[in-house]
Write an enzyme that holds these catalytic residues in place. Structure first.
Site, PDB file in Angstrom:
ATOM      1  N   ILE A 156      26.241 -46.735   1.463  1.00 31.25           N
ATOM      2  CA  ILE A 156      24.880 -46.680   2.011  1.00 31.25           C
ATOM      3  C   ILE A 156      24.643 -45.352   2.736  1.00 31.25           C
ATOM      4  CG2 ILE A 156      23.165 -47.836   3.466  1.00 31.25           C
ATOM      5  CD1 ILE A 156      24.191 -49.368   0.844  1.00 31.25           C
ATOM      6  N   ASP A 239      11.912 -46.062  -8.318  1.00 29.33           N
ATOM      7  CA  ASP A 239      11.080 -45.146  -9.119  1.00 29.33           C
ATOM      8  C   ASP A 239      10.740 -43.906  -8.290  1.00 29.33           C
ATOM      9  OD1 ASP A 239      11.088 -46.794 -11.321  1.00 29.33           O
ATOM     10  OD2 ASP A 239       9.087 -47.635 -10.969  1.00 29.33           O
ATOM     11  N   ARG A 242      13.858 -41.759  -7.441  1.00 29.12           N
ATOM     12  CA  ARG A 242      14.359 -40.913  -8.534  1.00 29.12           C
ATOM     13  C   ARG A 242      13.614 -39.577  -8.602  1.00 29.12           C
ATOM     14  NH1 ARG A 242      15.399 -46.354 -12.204  1.00 29.12           N
ATOM     15  NH2 ARG A 242      17.318 -46.868 -11.078  1.00 29.12           N
ATOM     16  N   GLN A 335      31.346 -20.450 -13.412  1.00 31.86           N
ATOM     17  CA  GLN A 335      32.013 -19.678 -14.470  1.00 31.86           C
ATOM     18  C   GLN A 335      31.754 -18.181 -14.278  1.00 31.86           C
ATOM     19  OE1 GLN A 335      33.977 -21.183 -16.521  1.00 31.86           O
ATOM     20  NE2 GLN A 335      34.465 -19.556 -17.982  1.00 31.86           N
ATOM     21  N   GLU A 362      21.321 -43.499  -7.384  1.00 27.61           N
ATOM     22  CA  GLU A 362      19.945 -43.924  -7.703  1.00 27.61           C
ATOM     23  C   GLU A 362      19.751 -44.118  -9.212  1.00 27.61           C
ATOM     24  OE1 GLU A 362      16.705 -42.819  -5.394  1.00 27.61           O
ATOM     25  OE2 GLU A 362      17.914 -42.500  -3.598  1.00 27.61           O
TER      26      GLU A 362
HETATM   27  N1  CAA Z   1       9.038 -51.580 -11.058  1.00 26.64           N
HETATM   28  C1  CAA Z   1       8.657 -52.883 -10.902  1.00 26.64           C
HETATM   29  N2  CAA Z   1       9.242 -53.918 -11.555  1.00 26.64           N
HETATM   30  C2  CAA Z   1      10.257 -53.624 -12.389  1.00 26.64           C
HETATM   31  C3  CAA Z   1      10.724 -52.303 -12.589  1.00 26.64           C
HETATM   32  C4  CAA Z   1      10.053 -51.261 -11.884  1.00 26.64           C
HETATM   33  N3  CAA Z   1      10.420 -49.986 -12.043  1.00 26.64           N
HETATM   34  N4  CAA Z   1      11.731 -52.321 -13.461  1.00 26.64           N
HETATM   35  C5  CAA Z   1      11.937 -53.603 -13.825  1.00 26.64           C
HETATM   36  N5  CAA Z   1      11.036 -54.386 -13.158  1.00 26.64           N
HETATM   37  C6  CAA Z   1      10.879 -55.831 -13.321  1.00 26.64           C
HETATM   38  C7  CAA Z   1      10.655 -56.189 -14.787  1.00 26.64           C
HETATM   39  O1  CAA Z   1       9.293 -56.111 -15.139  1.00 26.64           O
HETATM   40  C8  CAA Z   1      11.190 -57.603 -14.887  1.00 26.64           C
HETATM   41  O2  CAA Z   1      10.181 -58.499 -14.430  1.00 26.64           O
HETATM   42  P1  CAA Z   1      10.017 -59.987 -15.084  1.00 26.64           P
HETATM   43  O3  CAA Z   1      11.298 -60.697 -14.761  1.00 26.64           O
HETATM   44  O4  CAA Z   1       8.839 -60.546 -14.379  1.00 26.64           O
HETATM   45  O5  CAA Z   1       9.825 -59.785 -16.543  1.00 26.64           O
HETATM   46  C9  CAA Z   1      12.320 -57.620 -13.866  1.00 26.64           C
HETATM   47  O6  CAA Z   1      12.061 -56.525 -12.954  1.00 26.64           O
HETATM   48  C10 CAA Z   1      13.678 -57.443 -14.504  1.00 26.64           C
HETATM   49  O7  CAA Z   1      13.682 -56.211 -15.217  1.00 26.64           O
HETATM   50  P2  CAA Z   1      14.798 -55.850 -16.311  1.00 26.64           P
HETATM   51  O8  CAA Z   1      14.928 -57.000 -17.255  1.00 26.64           O
HETATM   52  O9  CAA Z   1      14.471 -54.507 -16.863  1.00 26.64           O
HETATM   53  O10 CAA Z   1      16.112 -55.775 -15.414  1.00 26.64           O
HETATM   54  P3  CAA Z   1      17.623 -55.480 -15.818  1.00 26.64           P
HETATM   55  O11 CAA Z   1      18.498 -56.416 -15.099  1.00 26.64           O
HETATM   56  O12 CAA Z   1      17.767 -55.381 -17.304  1.00 26.64           O
HETATM   57  O13 CAA Z   1      17.925 -54.061 -15.127  1.00 26.64           O
HETATM   58  C11 CAA Z   1      18.148 -51.660 -14.925  1.00 26.64           C
HETATM   59  C12 CAA Z   1      17.404 -52.881 -15.529  1.00 26.64           C
HETATM   60  C13 CAA Z   1      17.308 -50.516 -15.370  1.00 26.64           C
HETATM   61  C14 CAA Z   1      19.570 -51.495 -15.435  1.00 26.64           C
HETATM   62  C15 CAA Z   1      18.165 -51.771 -13.384  1.00 26.64           C
HETATM   63  O14 CAA Z   1      19.038 -52.776 -12.974  1.00 26.64           O
HETATM   64  C16 CAA Z   1      18.539 -50.473 -12.691  1.00 26.64           C
HETATM   65  O15 CAA Z   1      17.705 -49.606 -12.486  1.00 26.64           O
HETATM   66  N6  CAA Z   1      19.827 -50.310 -12.261  1.00 26.64           N
HETATM   67  C17 CAA Z   1      20.280 -49.179 -11.482  1.00 26.64           C
HETATM   68  C18 CAA Z   1      20.285 -49.513 -10.027  1.00 26.64           C
HETATM   69  C19 CAA Z   1      20.315 -48.287  -9.162  1.00 26.64           C
HETATM   70  O16 CAA Z   1      19.609 -47.316  -9.383  1.00 26.64           O
HETATM   71  N7  CAA Z   1      21.129 -48.330  -8.096  1.00 26.64           N
HETATM   72  C20 CAA Z   1      21.196 -47.257  -7.172  1.00 26.64           C
HETATM   73  C21 CAA Z   1      21.432 -47.768  -5.803  1.00 26.64           C
HETATM   74  S1  CAA Z   1      20.565 -46.954  -4.549  1.00 26.64           S
HETATM   75  C22 CAA Z   1      21.306 -45.470  -4.258  1.00 26.64           C
HETATM   76  O17 CAA Z   1      22.020 -44.937  -5.028  1.00 26.64           O
HETATM   77  C23 CAA Z   1      20.862 -44.913  -2.965  1.00 26.64           C
HETATM   78  C24 CAA Z   1      21.456 -43.702  -2.390  1.00 26.64           C
HETATM   79  O18 CAA Z   1      22.040 -43.778  -1.361  1.00 26.64           O
HETATM   80  C25 CAA Z   1      21.204 -42.352  -2.902  1.00 26.64           C
END
Ligand code: CAA
Length: 379
Positions: A156, A239, A242, A335, A362
């Site tokens: 975190i 979103d 990113r 390099q 992210e």
């Molecule tokens: N905005 C709003 N809703 C969204 C969305 C978005 N961008 N993306 C998906 N949803 C919704 C979908 O519409 C869907 O809704 P319904 O159930 O009503 O149909 C629901 O969420 C599920 O969506 P998916 O079926 O696409 O979900 P999934 O389990 O297949 O996951 C994934 C998709 C793209 C792999 C996602 O899990 C993901 O982005 N994973 C990466 C996580 C990540 O980025 N972690 C980083 C941690 S934070 C960090 O790193 C912080 C730091 O310190 C720098």
């Protein structure tokens, strides 16, 4: 599409650049070496409006918008990539409240986050839930007028210094990304503590820790939106996040390019400076072209966000392209430095380490491709 930056965009960029040159650049190497988190500097950034840039002024933010945010973050990252991730996550932590919070929650929490009075972080990741937040196990059980949290979060960003934690926990029996909910946890709440600190390869003056929750009592009023909405709240926040990481990657890439050019101009081999060799010139040309493409992709995503248009695909494209590009640029810039680039004497060594994580956090590059493919194939 031609982007015309406004005078206000340029003013914000110059303000961030001036701040970065005075407050970050001279100390970045030392802070990296000693793993110093510059809390006082982060507070100053809050006062300048850099921690709540996409939050309107009525909720305490500077209301500068996503394009200004990209420009400012690039300048911060150019000087100190560690501080850039702190800035990015602080801005990201405003998003769940801005998009889904009640007026009361906005008044209680968002205002102070957006004006930098309090520092916010964002806690999704767990040992078993990285790319797949559906694996989240941290449990939030409803009891009377509160939720009782048990479990942990890892990796975190500035978790040890955050006053307010945006957290995703499991409230329902449903599996995967269903049954997740978003909460606000405040520093000092009973049952909340900071665990192990990570000693990282790069971004060493950003703070990365484990957060622990042991019968941590959170008032029901700290639930954001409804139970079960946690995954969507997190995805929507990511979103925006990113766009921030894409901007950070561009700032790092620009710094790498400038270091490479500076070095190539003064380094002599075979009786002349190495910038006269075509092999070096081509590397510089590819760097500059890639950086420009990453910049335009990122501004496109920010432009759509500012206009209230969908920007999920564009944010993932920007993050994917800019982070991969940043690593390529860092590779070639090192390099060009030859053996000297591999020593601590030269800034490129730190930049190379800092660039690495941008393709991972992210959402990895693989996750970005998944998001992009789904959006494209949906038609
Ligand atoms: N905005 C709003 N809703 C969204 C969305 C978005 N961008 N993306 C998906 N949803 C919704 C979908 O519409 C869907 O809704 P319904 O159930 O009503 O149909 C629901 O969420 C599920 O969506 P998916 O079926 O696409 O979900 P999934 O389990 O297949 O996951 C994934 C998709 C793209 C792999 C996602 O899990 C993901 O982005 N994973 C990466 C996580 C990540 O980025 N972690 C980083 C941690 S934070 C960090 O790193 C912080 C730091 O310190 C720098």
């Amino acid at each position: 599409m031609a982007f015309q930056l406004t005078a206000e965009h340029e003013m914000v960029r110059l303000m961030a650049q001036d701040f970065a040159r005075k407050e970050l650049e001279p100390y970045a190497a030392y802070r990296d070496q000693e793993e110093i988190f510059p809390l006082e500097v982060i507070r100053k950034m809050g006062e300048l409006g850099l921690l709540g840039m996409m939050v309107p002024s009525e909720h305490g933010g500077s209301g500068a918008g996503a394009i200004s945010y990209c420009l400012a973050l690039q300048e911060i990252a150019y000087a100190c990539a560690s501080t850039a991730v702190t800035m990015s996550v602080a801005n990201l932590s405003c998003e769940p409240l801005l998009n889904f919070g009640t007026e009361e929650q906005k008044a209680s929490f968002l205002n102070s986050l957006a004006c930098g009075g309090k520092l916010g972080c964002f806690a999704i990741t767990e040992p078993g839930a990285g790319s797949d937040p559906g694996g989240i196990r941290l449990k939030a059980e409803e009891r009377d007028d509160r939720y009782i949290l048990n479990g942990s979060k890892i990796f975190i960003t500035h978790g040890a210094y955050a006053d307010i934690i945006n957290l995703i926990a499991r409230t329902g029996p449903e599996k995967g990304n269903k049954g997740l909910s978003a909460f606000i946890v405040e520093k000092g709440m009973h049952g909340f503590s900071v665990g192990t600190k990570e000693h990282k390869m790069g971004l060493r003056s950003s703070n990365t820790v484990e957060l622990l929750f042991e019968d941590c009592e959170v008032p029901r009023g700290n639930l954001i939106s409804r139970p079960g909405q946690g995954f969507k709240i997190a995805m929507a926040a990511l979103d925006s996040g990113r766009i921030g990481i894409a901007s950070q990657a561009i700032g790092i890439a620009r710094a790498c390019q400038d270091e490479a050019v500076r070095y190539a101009r003064q380094r002599k081999q075979f009786g002349r400076t190495i910038d006269s060799f075509q092999a070096i010139q081509w590397m510089i040309a590819d760097m500059a072209t890639g950086i420009e493409a990453a910049y335009l992709l990122t501004l496109q995503a920010a432009f759509r966000k500012d206009k209230g248009l969908p920007f999920t695909k564009e944010a993932s494209m920007a993050k994917l392209f800019a982070s991969e590009l940043s690593n390529q640029v860092a590779y070639h810039a090192l390099q060009i430095h030859g053996g000297y680039g591999y020593t601590k004497e030269f800034k490129i060594e730190r930049l190379y380490r800092d660039a690495r994580v941008t393709t991972i956090y992210e959402g990895t590059s693989e996750v970005q491709r998944l998001v992009i493919a789904r959006e494209v194939m949906r038609g």
